[in-house]
Scaffold this motif. Structure first.
Motif, mmCIF file in Angstrom:
data_model
loop_
_atom_site.group_PDB
_atom_site.id
_atom_site.type_symbol
_atom_site.label_atom_id
_atom_site.label_comp_id
_atom_site.label_asym_id
_atom_site.label_seq_id
_atom_site.Cartn_x
_atom_site.Cartn_y
_atom_site.Cartn_z
ATOM 1 N N ILE A 34 0.846 -1.195 0.000
ATOM 2 C CA ILE A 34 0.000 0.000 0.000
ATOM 3 C C ILE A 34 0.883 1.247 0.000
ATOM 4 O O ILE A 34 2.005 1.243 0.518
ATOM 5 N N LYS A 35 0.355 2.273 -0.620
ATOM 6 C CA LYS A 35 1.043 3.565 -0.661
ATOM 7 C C LYS A 35 0.343 4.510 0.304
ATOM 8 O O LYS A 35 -0.891 4.618 0.303
ATOM 9 N N VAL A 36 1.127 5.195 1.129
ATOM 10 C CA VAL A 36 0.559 6.092 2.134
ATOM 11 C C VAL A 36 1.245 7.451 2.039
ATOM 12 O O VAL A 36 2.343 7.583 1.501
ATOM 13 N N ILE A 42 -1.561 9.596 6.976
ATOM 14 C CA ILE A 42 -1.153 9.525 8.384
ATOM 15 C C ILE A 42 -0.636 10.898 8.799
ATOM 16 O O ILE A 42 0.382 11.371 8.257
ATOM 17 N N LYS A 43 -1.309 11.534 9.724
ATOM 18 C CA LYS A 43 -0.910 12.862 10.161
ATOM 19 C C LYS A 43 -0.779 12.908 11.679
ATOM 20 O O LYS A 43 -1.641 12.395 12.399
ATOM 21 N N ALA A 44 0.297 13.513 12.126
ATOM 22 C CA ALA A 44 0.493 13.753 13.560
ATOM 23 C C ALA A 44 0.035 15.180 13.883
ATOM 24 O O ALA A 44 -0.044 16.041 12.993
ATOM 25 N N LYS A 45 -0.231 15.438 15.129
ATOM 26 C CA LYS A 45 -0.732 16.752 15.535
ATOM 27 C C LYS A 45 0.405 17.773 15.625
ATOM 28 O O LYS A 45 1.569 17.416 15.806
ATOM 29 N N ASN A 46 0.005 19.051 15.509
ATOM 30 C CA ASN A 46 0.972 20.141 15.622
ATOM 31 C C ASN A 46 1.257 20.465 17.084
ATOM 32 O O ASN A 46 0.438 20.197 17.972
ATOM 33 N N GLY A 47 2.417 21.060 17.322
ATOM 34 C CA GLY A 47 2.763 21.488 18.674
ATOM 35 C C GLY A 47 1.994 22.735 19.080
ATOM 36 O O GLY A 47 1.552 23.516 18.225
ATOM 37 N N GLY A 48 1.823 22.922 20.376
ATOM 38 C CA GLY A 48 1.107 24.087 20.875
ATOM 39 C C GLY A 48 1.951 25.357 20.818
ATOM 40 O O GLY A 48 3.182 25.309 20.785
ATOM 41 N N GLN A 49 1.285 26.505 20.780
ATOM 42 C CA GLN A 49 1.992 27.785 20.750
ATOM 43 C C GLN A 49 2.542 28.130 22.135
ATOM 44 O O GLN A 49 2.008 27.720 23.156
ATOM 45 N N LEU A 101 5.904 3.795 0.233
ATOM 46 C CA LEU A 101 5.361 2.511 -0.190
ATOM 47 C C LEU A 101 5.683 1.482 0.878
ATOM 48 O O LEU A 101 6.854 1.235 1.177
ATOM 49 N N LEU A 102 4.653 0.901 1.481
ATOM 50 C CA LEU A 102 4.816 -0.131 2.501
ATOM 51 C C LEU A 102 4.489 -1.478 1.883
ATOM 52 O O LEU A 102 3.445 -1.646 1.239
ATOM 53 N N GLU A 103 5.396 -2.419 2.095
ATOM 54 C CA GLU A 103 5.242 -3.743 1.490
ATOM 55 C C GLU A 103 5.536 -4.813 2.531
ATOM 56 O O GLU A 103 6.557 -4.754 3.219
ATOM 57 N N LEU A 104 4.634 -5.761 2.669
ATOM 58 C CA LEU A 104 4.802 -6.846 3.622
ATOM 59 C C LEU A 104 5.427 -8.048 2.946
ATOM 60 O O LEU A 104 4.991 -8.464 1.872
#
Length: 370
Positions: free
Chosen positions: A6-8, A64-71, A174-177
């Protein structure tokens, strides 16, 4: 649903911006700057987990997204750092940068592992997760910005400067198992691989009287005396031309690159109106055309369907053509020869060099071709 490729798109969190603030308290005139720094953005981390058997979770979450840091805040208070975004993937997952990401600013880690298949060398190799619990930072979060407290000096006592937080790394991957097992069952459709795996392990693959009943690799565990065990992978059936994409093609051929030994399951009775010796030669040819290094792995023959007529005669011809190759004669339908197969399998696996057993991606330099 079984997903093994799968491509992410992964994006780490941005760092929070710094704060411009001045101390304002009673009886403290001209308190000076006290703006705090921004928080760090969250990292995107891949974690190999033996309880995950495919990449179907990413099929529903390809971004896949991580959260931003606080101000940052006044009174020199640091912004909140964002939590890490941890994504669990199966053990044996290979990560590559997709072509769209070649010119991105993603940090490529130093690694000595080369791509496992020369055909895929066009895509940049990133990491190979081969151990349970192994983690890799796919995208690193951005650092937080500086508050105005860092810009004060004897000449600039009321600075209004600050810096924005750094952007997090991002890119297409690209993730491949590639299934990790001690031995892989390779053979034509309807050769009896799934029935054989049912007899020697607790795995329950689908069994039916038509080709390609196995549509994805299935892992079974074989128990040996003395509390020893081995893992066996049932690979979907191959046909001539599989390396070019015929049948199920090379869709699942990559799964046998992890196996320490290859077990060629042959319909020695010729129930599908094929010559068993030619079947074995054709399978060996397909493996060699797919990956020449893979054909040098230790390999053995499991002569199946010995309960049918003409099996004994065909077995003699097969052994005459390949006299130096270890062979186990069995009948997966009746259970004949199962204990003998287990004993031979334990002996065959014991011959594997320690260097190859420790690293399933290595191949033995000795050729086992006949």
């Amino acid at each position: 649903m079984f997903v093994d490729r799968i491509k992410v798109f992964a994006q780490a969190g941005n760092g929070g911006r710094g704060c411009v603030s001045f101390r304002r308290e009673k009886f403290v005139p001209k308190g000076g700057p006290d703006g705090g720094d921004g928080g760090r953005g969250g990292d995107v981390i891949l974690r190999a987990d033996r309880h995950v058997d495919n990449l179907s979770n990413l099929f529903y979450e390809p971004i896949i997204k991580a959260k931003n840091g606080g101000q940052g805040m006044g009174k020199k208070m640091h912004g909140r750092s964002a939590p890490q975004k941890i994504v669990k993937v199966p053990v044996g997952t290979i990560v590559r940068q997709a072509e769209e990401n070649k010119e991105s600013k993603h940090r490529t880690p130093n690694t000595e592992r080369p791509p496992l298949n020369s055909e895929e060398s066009e895509i940049d190799f990133v990491i190979d997760l081969t151990h349970d619990g192994e983690e890799f930072v796919l995208c690193r979060g951005g650092a937080g910005g500086k508050g105005n407290v860092h810009f004060k000096s004897s000449r600039n006592r009321a600075p209004r400067q600050y810096t924005e937080g750094e952007e997090g790394e991002q890119g297409h991957f690209l993730l491949e198992l590639r299934t990790i097992a001690d031995a892989g069952l390779v053979g034509y459709p309807n050769a009896g691989k799934s029935t054989l795996l049912r007899k020697i392990s607790a795995a329950r693959p689908k069994v039916a009287a038509y080709p390609f009943t196995t549509l994805h690799p299935i892992i079974g565990v074989v128990e040996f005396p003395g509390y020893r065990r081995a893992t066996i992978a049932d690979i979907p059936g191959l046909i001539e031309g599989a390396h070019r994409g015929l049948g199920l093609g090379d869709e699942f051929l990559r799964h046998i690159t992890r196996c320490q030994i290859l077990l060629f399951v042959i319909d020695v009775a010729g129930s599908e109106r094929r010559d068993p010796t030619e079947d074995l030669r054709s399978l060996r040819r397909e493996i060699d055309l797919y990956d020449p290094a893979l054909s040098k792995r230790p390999w053995y023959v499991v002569a199946n369907k010995m309960d049918l007529p003409a099996a004994r005669k065909n077995l003699e011809a097969l052994q005459h053509r390949f006299p130096t190759i270890g062979t186990a004669a069995v009948s997966a339908q009746t259970g004949e020869g199962m204990e003998d197969l287990k004993a031979k399998l334990e002996k065959w696996l014991a011959r594997i060099p320690q260097s190859q057993a420790a690293d399933p991606t290595k191949t033995d330099p000795i050729s086992f071709d006949n």
